[in-house]
Write a protein that holds these residues in place. Structure first.
Motif, PDB file in Angstrom:
ATOM      1  N   PHE A 117      38.944 -68.147  -4.298  1.00 46.82           N
ATOM      2  CA  PHE A 117      39.741 -66.976  -3.979  1.00 46.82           C
ATOM      3  C   PHE A 117      38.838 -65.851  -3.491  1.00 46.82           C
ATOM      4  O   PHE A 117      37.722 -65.696  -3.998  1.00 46.82           O
ATOM      5  CB  PHE A 117      40.487 -66.479  -5.226  1.00 46.82           C
ATOM      6  N   VAL A 118      39.338 -65.079  -2.534  1.00 43.19           N
ATOM      7  CA  VAL A 118      38.620 -63.896  -2.075  1.00 43.19           C
ATOM      8  C   VAL A 118      39.621 -62.742  -1.938  1.00 43.19           C
ATOM      9  O   VAL A 118      40.763 -62.954  -1.538  1.00 43.19           O
ATOM     10  CB  VAL A 118      37.890 -64.125  -0.729  1.00 43.19           C
ATOM     11  N   PRO A 119      39.197 -61.518  -2.293  1.00 40.75           N
ATOM     12  CA  PRO A 119      40.075 -60.375  -2.084  1.00 40.75           C
ATOM     13  C   PRO A 119      40.251 -60.090  -0.591  1.00 40.75           C
ATOM     14  O   PRO A 119      39.456 -60.560   0.239  1.00 40.75           O
ATOM     15  CB  PRO A 119      39.345 -59.221  -2.785  1.00 40.75           C
ATOM     16  N   SER A 120      41.262 -59.313  -0.267  1.00 40.09           N
ATOM     17  CA  SER A 120      41.579 -59.050   1.141  1.00 40.09           C
ATOM     18  C   SER A 120      40.457 -58.339   1.881  1.00 40.09           C
ATOM     19  O   SER A 120      40.340 -58.470   3.095  1.00 40.09           O
ATOM     20  CB  SER A 120      42.875 -58.242   1.247  1.00 40.09           C
ATOM     21  N   ASN A 121      39.612 -57.607   1.155  1.00 38.73           N
ATOM     22  CA  ASN A 121      38.523 -56.881   1.798  1.00 38.73           C
ATOM     23  C   ASN A 121      37.185 -57.616   1.691  1.00 38.73           C
ATOM     24  O   ASN A 121      36.128 -57.013   1.817  1.00 38.73           O
ATOM     25  CB  ASN A 121      38.415 -55.459   1.235  1.00 38.73           C
ATOM     26  N   ALA A 122      37.233 -58.914   1.491  1.00 39.98           N
ATOM     27  CA  ALA A 122      36.012 -59.733   1.409  1.00 39.98           C
ATOM     28  C   ALA A 122      35.375 -59.872   2.792  1.00 39.98           C
ATOM     29  O   ALA A 122      36.025 -59.673   3.824  1.00 39.98           O
ATOM     30  CB  ALA A 122      36.342 -61.120   0.857  1.00 39.98           C
ATOM     31  N   SER A 123      34.126 -60.281   2.791  1.00 39.87           N
ATOM     32  CA  SER A 123      33.413 -60.583   4.032  1.00 39.87           C
ATOM     33  C   SER A 123      34.152 -61.678   4.795  1.00 39.87           C
ATOM     34  O   SER A 123      34.657 -62.633   4.198  1.00 39.87           O
ATOM     35  CB  SER A 123      32.000 -61.060   3.696  1.00 39.87           C
ATOM     36  N   ILE A 124      34.196 -61.559   6.093  1.00 42.57           N
ATOM     37  CA  ILE A 124      34.855 -62.564   6.938  1.00 42.57           C
ATOM     38  C   ILE A 124      34.234 -63.944   6.720  1.00 42.57           C
ATOM     39  O   ILE A 124      34.920 -64.962   6.792  1.00 42.57           O
ATOM     40  CB  ILE A 124      34.815 -62.157   8.436  1.00 42.57           C
ATOM     41  N   HIS A 125      32.957 -63.990   6.403  1.00 41.68           N
ATOM     42  CA  HIS A 125      32.268 -65.272   6.218  1.00 41.68           C
ATOM     43  C   HIS A 125      32.778 -66.017   4.989  1.00 41.68           C
ATOM     44  O   HIS A 125      32.889 -67.239   5.011  1.00 41.68           O
ATOM     45  CB  HIS A 125      30.760 -65.064   6.147  1.00 41.68           C
ATOM     46  N   VAL A 126      33.093 -65.305   3.919  1.00 37.55           N
ATOM     47  CA  VAL A 126      33.663 -65.978   2.747  1.00 37.55           C
ATOM     48  C   VAL A 126      35.157 -66.224   2.929  1.00 37.55           C
ATOM     49  O   VAL A 126      35.680 -67.209   2.432  1.00 37.55           O
ATOM     50  CB  VAL A 126      33.349 -65.256   1.413  1.00 37.55           C
ATOM     51  N   LYS A 127      35.812 -65.356   3.673  1.00 33.90           N
ATOM     52  CA  LYS A 127      37.226 -65.606   3.976  1.00 33.90           C
ATOM     53  C   LYS A 127      37.377 -66.923   4.732  1.00 33.90           C
ATOM     54  O   LYS A 127      38.342 -67.657   4.521  1.00 33.90           O
ATOM     55  CB  LYS A 127      37.820 -64.469   4.816  1.00 33.90           C
ATOM     56  N   ASN A 128      36.438 -67.219   5.604  1.00 31.87           N
ATOM     57  CA  ASN A 128      36.522 -68.436   6.418  1.00 31.87           C
ATOM     58  C   ASN A 128      36.438 -69.723   5.612  1.00 31.87           C
ATOM     59  O   ASN A 128      36.898 -70.764   6.067  1.00 31.87           O
ATOM     60  CB  ASN A 128      35.436 -68.428   7.498  1.00 31.87           C
ATOM     61  N   ILE A 129      35.855 -69.681   4.415  1.00 29.55           N
ATOM     62  CA  ILE A 129      35.706 -70.912   3.620  1.00 29.55           C
ATOM     63  C   ILE A 129      36.621 -70.920   2.391  1.00 29.55           C
ATOM     64  O   ILE A 129      36.717 -71.931   1.703  1.00 29.55           O
ATOM     65  CB  ILE A 129      34.237 -71.163   3.207  1.00 29.55           C
ATOM     66  N   ALA A 130      37.287 -69.816   2.103  1.00 33.05           N
ATOM     67  CA  ALA A 130      38.113 -69.708   0.891  1.00 33.05           C
ATOM     68  C   ALA A 130      39.387 -70.533   1.004  1.00 33.05           C
ATOM     69  O   ALA A 130      39.980 -70.639   2.071  1.00 33.05           O
ATOM     70  CB  ALA A 130      38.465 -68.250   0.635  1.00 33.05           C
TER      71      ALA A 130
END
Length: 165
Positions: A117-130
């Motif tokens: 899980f990643v919060p909405s304001n996470a880095s795009i790089h972690v959003k891409n793998i979450a």
């Protein structure tokens, strides 16, 4: 396989990622009460919680103690390595883990966990793998949203609500 352990990053997930210092040099962090209630409820359901964070802070120790979190690892460079050691101790696998993080130092841990899980304001790089991108921002109910999702997915709603009935 059920999720038996959630792993929490601190700055940017349990908090808004801001670090403030008083004039005396004391560190100040703010935690969301709704996140705390969800975490303590997850523990009351017989599940485990670990904090794995890159910084060291007495405030994190205090908050973890208030919530009943047994596993606290601070000053960690390699979060996945620490998580793997904990899994051996608990005799579970990554299939039983959900983790939350918001930045590059969480990447390997998030990739290894069954649910990430990643919060909405996470880095795009972690959003891409979450596996799950939360609507809430870090420190503003992201952990509550994560746990609400897990409670539904794990079929724990009745037991969860019975805690408070």
């Amino acid at each position: 396989m059920s999720i038996d352990l959630i792993v929490l990053d601190v700055d940017g997930t349990l908090t808004d990622g801001k670090i403030s210092y008083t004039q005396n040099g004391d560190e100040v962090k703010s935690f969301c009460v709704k996140d705390g209630l969800a975490i303590s409820s997850w523990i009351r359901l017989g599940r485990d919680v670990a904090i794995i964070t890159g910084r060291n802070s007495n405030i994190v120790d205090r908050r973890a103690k208030e919530l009943g979190i047994k596993y606290i690892y601070q000053g960690v460079d390699n979060k996945q390595e620490v998580l793997e050691r904990l899994l051996k101790e608990l005799e579970i696998t990554m299939e039983n883990v959900a983790s939350v993080g918001d930045d590059l130092n969480d990447l390997s841990m998030l990739k290894a966990s069954k649910r990430s899980f990643v919060p909405s304001n996470a880095s795009i790089h972690v959003k891409n793998i979450a596996s799950d991108i939360l609507n809430a921002q870090g420190g503003e109910g992201a952990i509550r949203e994560m746990l609400d999702s897990l409670i539904v997915d794990e079929g724990l709603e009745k037991e969860y609500l019975d805690l408070w009935s």
